[in-house]
Design a protein around this motif. Structure first.
Motif, PDB file in Angstrom:
ATOM      1  N   VAL A 138       0.886  -4.426-148.744  1.00 61.98           N
ATOM      2  CA  VAL A 138      -0.251  -2.451-147.765  1.00 61.98           C
ATOM      3  C   VAL A 138      -0.499  -3.369-146.925  1.00 61.98           C
ATOM      4  O   VAL A 138       0.013  -2.766-145.962  1.00 61.98           O
ATOM      5  N   ALA A 139      -0.479  -4.701-146.545  1.00 68.23           N
ATOM      6  CA  ALA A 139      -1.640  -5.261-145.412  1.00 68.23           C
ATOM      7  C   ALA A 139      -0.742  -5.552-143.968  1.00 68.23           C
ATOM      8  O   ALA A 139      -0.258  -5.167-143.398  1.00 68.23           O
ATOM      9  N   ARG A 140       1.071  -5.530-144.623  1.00 66.19           N
ATOM     10  CA  ARG A 140       1.759  -6.044-143.645  1.00 66.19           C
ATOM     11  C   ARG A 140       2.242  -4.514-142.887  1.00 66.19           C
ATOM     12  O   ARG A 140       2.620  -4.155-141.767  1.00 66.19           O
ATOM     13  N   THR A 141       2.790  -3.094-144.077  1.00 62.12           N
ATOM     14  CA  THR A 141       2.494  -1.425-144.072  1.00 62.12           C
ATOM     15  C   THR A 141       1.900  -1.415-142.898  1.00 62.12           C
ATOM     16  O   THR A 141       2.133  -0.693-141.559  1.00 62.12           O
ATOM     17  N   LEU A 142       0.416  -1.786-143.253  1.00 62.24           N
ATOM     18  CA  LEU A 142      -0.418  -1.255-142.220  1.00 62.24           C
ATOM     19  C   LEU A 142      -0.605  -1.446-140.564  1.00 62.24           C
ATOM     20  O   LEU A 142      -0.334  -0.955-140.361  1.00 62.24           O
ATOM     21  N   ALA A 143       0.082  -3.302-140.915  1.00 55.28           N
ATOM     22  CA  ALA A 143       0.135  -3.961-139.478  1.00 55.28           C
ATOM     23  C   ALA A 143       0.977  -3.470-139.168  1.00 55.28           C
ATOM     24  O   ALA A 143       1.204  -3.487-137.322  1.00 55.28           O
TER      25      ALA A 143
ATOM     26  N   ALA B 181       4.739   4.606-138.150  1.00 58.74           N
ATOM     27  CA  ALA B 181       3.619   6.105-137.542  1.00 58.74           C
ATOM     28  C   ALA B 181       2.292   5.539-137.562  1.00 58.74           C
ATOM     29  O   ALA B 181       1.689   5.659-138.727  1.00 58.74           O
ATOM     30  N   PRO B 182       1.469   5.807-136.750  1.00 60.59           N
ATOM     31  CA  PRO B 182      -0.293   5.262-136.046  1.00 60.59           C
ATOM     32  C   PRO B 182      -0.337   6.217-137.250  1.00 60.59           C
ATOM     33  O   PRO B 182      -1.684   6.097-137.997  1.00 60.59           O
ATOM     34  N   ALA B 183      -0.470   7.683-137.381  1.00 59.92           N
ATOM     35  CA  ALA B 183      -0.663   8.602-138.265  1.00 59.92           C
ATOM     36  C   ALA B 183      -1.460   8.324-139.856  1.00 59.92           C
ATOM     37  O   ALA B 183      -1.927   8.594-140.477  1.00 59.92           O
ATOM     38  N   ALA B 184      -0.741   7.264-140.092  1.00 60.94           N
ATOM     39  CA  ALA B 184      -0.075   6.565-141.220  1.00 60.94           C
ATOM     40  C   ALA B 184      -1.742   5.555-141.461  1.00 60.94           C
ATOM     41  O   ALA B 184      -1.925   5.382-142.470  1.00 60.94           O
ATOM     42  N   VAL B 185      -2.426   5.546-140.614  1.00 64.12           N
ATOM     43  CA  VAL B 185      -3.021   4.159-140.203  1.00 64.12           C
ATOM     44  C   VAL B 185      -4.699   4.418-141.357  1.00 64.12           C
ATOM     45  O   VAL B 185      -4.382   3.640-141.954  1.00 64.12           O
ATOM     46  N   PRO B 186      -5.008   6.015-140.974  1.00 58.86           N
ATOM     47  CA  PRO B 186      -6.486   5.838-141.696  1.00 58.86           C
ATOM     48  C   PRO B 186      -5.505   5.728-143.260  1.00 58.86           C
ATOM     49  O   PRO B 186      -6.508   5.703-144.420  1.00 58.86           O
TER      50      PRO B 186
ATOM     51  N   LEU C 296      -6.459   3.111-148.590  1.00 64.64           N
ATOM     52  CA  LEU C 296      -5.251   2.481-149.840  1.00 64.64           C
ATOM     53  C   LEU C 296      -5.192   1.177-150.175  1.00 64.64           C
ATOM     54  O   LEU C 296      -5.830   0.060-150.944  1.00 64.64           O
ATOM     55  N   LEU C 297      -5.858  -0.272-148.877  1.00 60.23           N
ATOM     56  CA  LEU C 297      -5.390  -1.863-148.867  1.00 60.23           C
ATOM     57  C   LEU C 297      -6.980  -1.455-149.584  1.00 60.23           C
ATOM     58  O   LEU C 297      -7.524  -2.764-150.129  1.00 60.23           O
ATOM     59  N   ASN C 298      -8.137  -0.805-149.535  1.00 59.14           N
ATOM     60  CA  ASN C 298      -9.313  -0.917-149.716  1.00 59.14           C
ATOM     61  C   ASN C 298      -9.721  -0.617-151.168  1.00 59.14           C
ATOM     62  O   ASN C 298     -10.721  -0.342-151.606  1.00 59.14           O
ATOM     63  N   ARG C 299      -8.820   0.447-151.796  1.00 55.41           N
ATOM     64  CA  ARG C 299      -8.967   0.459-153.165  1.00 55.41           C
ATOM     65  C   ARG C 299      -9.047  -0.210-153.977  1.00 55.41           C
ATOM     66  O   ARG C 299      -9.290  -1.095-154.004  1.00 55.41           O
ATOM     67  N   PRO C 300     -10.048  -0.095-155.061  1.00 57.82           N
ATOM     68  CA  PRO C 300      -9.882  -1.604-155.850  1.00 57.82           C
ATOM     69  C   PRO C 300      -9.130  -1.969-156.626  1.00 57.82           C
ATOM     70  O   PRO C 300      -8.524  -0.875-156.938  1.00 57.82           O
ATOM     71  N   GLY C 301      -8.586  -2.570-156.783  1.00 55.74           N
ATOM     72  CA  GLY C 301      -8.021  -3.458-157.407  1.00 55.74           C
ATOM     73  C   GLY C 301      -6.482  -4.116-157.124  1.00 55.74           C
ATOM     74  O   GLY C 301      -5.767  -4.808-156.987  1.00 55.74           O
ATOM     75  N   ILE C 302      -7.101  -3.597-155.283  1.00 59.29           N
ATOM     76  CA  ILE C 302      -5.693  -4.158-154.712  1.00 59.29           C
ATOM     77  C   ILE C 302      -6.082  -4.368-153.533  1.00 59.29           C
ATOM     78  O   ILE C 302      -5.400  -5.845-153.350  1.00 59.29           O
ATOM     79  N   ARG C 303      -8.003  -4.722-153.211  1.00 61.40           N
ATOM     80  CA  ARG C 303      -8.039  -5.814-152.202  1.00 61.40           C
ATOM     81  C   ARG C 303      -8.560  -7.404-152.349  1.00 61.40           C
ATOM     82  O   ARG C 303      -9.782  -6.417-153.450  1.00 61.40           O
TER      83      ARG C 303
END
Length: 979
Positions: free
Chosen positions: A909-914, A869-874, A879-886
């Motif tokens: 996380v990146a593939r889910t976002l994409a 869902a595009p609504a999940a993008v923000p 989440l992707l840019n949180r410390p420890g993940i990126r």
């Protein structure tokens, strides 16, 4: 068609080859060195010759030997591991590219000039172009394949070394035996190298003659060991250490060198260090000054006496943007009738490892003519050359008990100093015991012989193309057992496969154990990283990583890959086979273990927390059908590549169980030969009766049909009265009881209704999702944290009743499976609130090195990518840019795997976002195309292709340009394995 060209290609990884490579690189030439081993300096390191004669002047080689220890007998000795590491560091510093575990298969020629080489490995055949080729192979293989010649050697003297510890020094000569000599080695008390001199008949020079001499050398070790232990006081309590990986043979004399090749005959150790260094300088300088070839236009490929047009093998230009940045051509295999016949047999076992050696032994015991091909120098695989010389779990009866008995008896005879330990064995003794058992029943072993490709008539396998140090040849057989561990032959015969986790290709960790004395020679299980060993470049990256991690020790010669392909068979072993009581009409072995996966669980069932690590032991039956590759006849698959789901496979991989499974497939192959019926058509009852007599199965394993004995209706009834322990039992069902679940749900109330709603969601029925949403909304604000065991390892699940943390995870996953859009806002809100949970747990084992919220984030990704869902993008961008993940991309370090779990999470996380339509996720995936870890870069490319609907290649900049001008259409992913 074009590719970059190397200035100098060096075939061989000996001392002289390394020095010549540095000389050429120092003249600003682009140099590639190709070693058939997983290390360098083979004339010393592979022959177990860690001593250096005195020299009158300082040798340029001396600095490579690490710490030297002066001995009383006038020799100097050094750590073999230090030499290997120093040689590799020297080459890297000089800018030389090094490729490991690839043998020379042929030469590329432009008219009469050699302009490159063909190599063979687990990835097949590759052609690499070069302006000059230095042949530093042991047998001058490149020269011979190009049409050159060497002088016949006839009868000559060779030597073969074994290592012993616990020897009383000083040593006296062996009475009446001048064919044995001793060399003391510093590092462990009483450590010596025992060299056995033997006469070798090379009048019929070739692979077969040298292989026979290698087998005789190992028999000499056993005979001499018995004599030393029985009559030499210094060896009364000695322990056998390592065996040499090859004999020391005098090099062939070159008599004709074709154009484009410089011959560098390897020296027979011990040799004059200064002379080797001077020759290396001359050869390296000559290669650097070779006449430049402005345009290379390959005309043909030479495989010894066979010449094939260049275009005849369908060359496809390829390159790796990852480790090595290697440019090459992928080639098809030549037709079998164009190659020499090496041997004919009834049963060919491709791979002599944990399952392959017992398969060959069992088939030979049943009367079949057997050949076992093994790419390394010994049988035993993971438990021997791989260094994992201890049992963890598994059924230790049947063939495993036979092998253990032989190992114990031989150990008492030739290695009495071994401490008694039923769970651990002497590696070299086991190698010798397996070889002795095979040969005692008429079986034949072919070492340094890698099975690359099946020979097929239609879909019927009738042999294999094999690669030795003399090039390609064929072995014809009536039945093939693919014991490569990766399904190499099965997949090339047309079988379909899954690469580990079908979602992302994620595999368990690999090892290349460091060798330590504690007090026996043991491998230290250290979980180096994750490699895709189908790819020859990623395999090299793993080997390089082993060099750096082993410091200051030596390391095992074999990278142990716990998992790669799973061949699709007539049946698939899954978690249902483990957790549900059932009968099996074709049981051929049993397994016994807890869940010991060195990685991340891949199934939906495990994502619910029902598969925690190291908690409960399970037993299960293994059906014959998982060894029968679909659409392929005349072939059995054994070892790690049998048909199984990723999480199901983790219960199959214990060494005792693989030994018994291998033996069972060997018996099946022999019955196929005896009955003149293909493996798929043999009488399975007769097979079971034979296995019953051998102790591989028990009487209650022989059932008339497959039957699940689980009372699913009873489990649903228990669930309907609020018994939560029945929930996983219901979820393990096949869905046929869904109407019954729906009926109970309609009548239930309270907690029981919620539990039934969870079961309905699992089977895709969203009617109770409002209850799950309410429960999740209530639980998510309660205090919770991921679970860690007493060793500070993430448990990956729970036993008994789930904690709040795992209950939340369960509800997230089940709502994602059910796909009720009413759950989406809550899932997005939870994703917005989630972070890494703290610093990465720095556990010594790679697979435990995770951030605290690892499991939560994986569960969120699983659910959200099903909605796309595009609504999940923000929320996902945050989440992707949180410390420890990126920030875990690595484009340059071979040993980048220390952060692999974090990098895999970043990609997830990146593939889910994409997939939700977020370009930021796709941009991260594009960056990972350059990551050195092939599993990650390959998965990133697959995801980008799926999202874009086209293949733009593996250039991150091309993908960034494409993303800048295209919108991403959300693309849900719903194909995860349940079990």
């Amino acid at each position: 068609m074009s590719t970059e060209i190397y200035d100098v290609i060096i075939a061989g990884g000996g001392l002289g080859a390394c020095l010549a490579a540095c000389e050429a690189a120092g003249r600003r030439r682009r140099v590639l060195l190709i070693s058939p081993e997983t290390f360098l300096g083979a004339e010393i390191t592979a022959t177990l010759s860690p001593w250096m004669p005195e020299t009158d002047s300082p040798s340029p080689l001396a600095a490579l030997f690490g710490e030297l220890s002066r001995l009383t007998d006038g020799e100097q000795a050094f750590c073999l591991g230090s030499l290997k590491k120093n040689l590799l560091a020297m080459l890297h510093e000089a800018g030389v590219s090094v490729l490991f575990a690839s043998r020379i298969a042929g030469v590329i020629q432009q008219d009469a000039r050699t302009v490159g080489v063909v190599i063979g490995n687990k990835s097949g055949l590759q052609g690499i172009l070069g302006r000059a080729v230095i042949d530093a192979t042991e047998q001058q293989s490149v020269l011979l394949m190009a049409g050159g010649s060497v002088a016949a050697r006839g009868r000559t003297e060779a030597s073969f070394a074994a290592e012993y510890a616990g020897v009383l020094l000083p040593m006296e000569p062996v009475p009446g035996n001048d064919a044995v000599e001793f060399h003391a080695i510093p590092g462990t008390e009483g450590l010596v190298a025992v060299r056995h001199r033997l006469a070798v008949d090379l009048s019929r020079d070739g692979y077969a003659a040298r292989n026979q001499a290698e087998l005789e050398a190992r028999e000499r070790v056993i005979a001499a060991g018995r004599q030393l232990i029985g009559s030499h006081p210094a060896f009364a309590h000695a322990m056998l250490g390592r065996l040499a990986l090859r004999m020391s043979l005098p090099p062939p004399a070159v008599s004709n060198v074709p154009d484009g090749i410089l011959a560098f005959p390897p020296s027979c150790w011990p040799f004059d260090l200064d002379a080797v260094a001077e020759t290396a300088r001359e050869v390296g300088a000559s290669a650097s000054a070779a006449s430049p070839v402005d345009t290379i236009a390959p005309r043909q490929i030479g495989f010894g006496s066979c010449r094939i047009p260049w275009e005849g093998l369908n060359p496809r230009a390829a390159s790796s943007r990852n480790y090595l940045r290697l440019h090459y051509f992928q080639l098809d295999m030549p037709a079998a009738d164009q190659l020499p016949l090496l041997a004919e047999t009834e049963v060919l076992v491709a791979g002599g490892g944990t399952a392959g050696a017992p398969a060959g032994i069992a088939a030979a015991m049943e009367g079949a003519r057997v050949i076992v091909t093994e790419s390394s120098a010994a049988l035993g695989g993971t438990g021997c050359a791989g260094g994992i010389n201890c049992y963890y779990h598994g059924c230790r009866d049947a063939m495993t008990a036979r092998i253990d008995s032989q190992v114990q008896a031989l150990s008492a005879a030739i290695s009495p100093g071994n401490p008694p330990d039923p769970n651990r064995w002497n590696i070299s003794v086991k190698e010798l015991a397996l070889l002795t058992m095979l040969r005692a029943h008429g079986g034949q072993a072919m070492f340094h012989c890698q099975a690359l490709h099946p020979i097929c008539r239609g879909n019927q396998a009738i042999g294999a193309l094999v690669l030795t140090d003399e090039g390609l040849a064929t072995v014809r057989a009536e039945v093939i057992i693919d014991a490569t561990g990766d399904g190499d032959l099965a997949v090339r015969a047309g079988a379909s496969v899954t690469m580990a986790d079908p979602r992302g290709g994620n595999v368990q960790t690999f090892n290349q154990c460091r060798w330590v004395w504690q007090p026996n020679r043991n491998g230290y299980n250290n979980d180096l990283g994750v490699i895709d060993n189908r790819d020859f470049i990623d395999t090299t990256r793993g080997v390089v990583s082993a060099h750096w991690h082993a410091d200051p020790f030596d390391f095992s010669p074999m990278p142990v890959v716990r998992e790669s392909r799973h061949v699709h068979g007539d049946a698939t072993f899954s978690l249902r086979d483990v957790f549900l009581p059932q009968t099996c009409k074709d049981t051929i072995s049993r397994i016994k273990t807890d869940f010991d996966q060195h990685g991340l669980q891949g199934s939906l069932f495990a994502r619910l927390g029902y598969l925690p690590y190291h908690t409960v032991d399970y037993t299960a039956r293994v059906p014959y059908r998982i060894a029968l590759p679909r659409n392929v006849e005349g072939m059995l698959v054994t070892a790690k590549a049998v048909s199984a789901t990723q999480d199901g496979f983790s219960f199959l991989r214990m060494q005792p169980d693989l030994q018994n499974l291998g033996a069972a497939t060997g018996v099946a192959a022999a019955l196929s030969i005896a009955g003149k019926r293909p493996p798929r058509s043999i009488d399975t009852r007769a097979l079971q009766e034979r296995l019953l007599a051998l102790g591989t199965i028990q009487a209650d394993d022989m059932a008339e049909d497959d039957a699940c004995l689980h009372d699913e209706a009873g489990a649903i009834a228990r669930l309907s009265i609020g018994d939560e322990s029945a929930l996983p039992e219901v979820l393990l069902g096949d869905g046929s009881q869904l109407p019954r679940l729906q009926q109970h749900y309609a009548r239930a109330e309270g907690e029981a209704r919620r539990l039934l709603a969870m079961a309905l969601a699992w089977f895709g029925d969203p009617r109770g999702c409002h209850l799950l949403i309410a429960a999740l909304n209530e639980l998510r604000i309660q205090p919770q944290s991921s679970d860690w065991d007493h060793h500070q390892r993430p448990t990956g699940g729970f036993t008994g009743t789930p904690s709040t943390y795992w209950r939340v995870n369960q509800l997230i996953v089940l709502l994602g499976i059910a796909g009720d859009l009413a759950a989406l806002p809550l899932l997005i809100e939870i994703a917005s609130e989630t972070d890494a949970g703290g610093e990465t747990n720095e556990n010594p084992r790679l697979h435990w090195r995770r951030v605290p919220n690892y499991d939560r984030i994986v569960c969120l990704c699983l659910a959200l990518e099903r909605f796309a869902a595009p609504a999940a993008v923000p929320a996902l961008e945050r989440l992707l840019n949180r410390p420890g993940i990126r920030g875990h991309l690595n484009t340059d370090r071979a040993d980048a795997d220390r952060a692999y779990p974090s990098a895999y999470l970043e990609v997830a996380v990146a593939r889910t976002l994409a997939r939700c339509g977020g370009k930021a996720g796709a941009i991260v995936l594009a960056a990972y195309l350059d990551d050195v870890r092939m599993v990650l870069s390959a998965h990133a490319r697959d995801e980008l292709q799926a999202i874009a609907g086209s293949d733009i290649g593996d250039d991150p900049f091309a993908w960034r340009d494409w993303l800048a001008s295209h919108d991403i259409t959300p693309l849900p992913y719903r194909q995860l394995e349940r079990f």
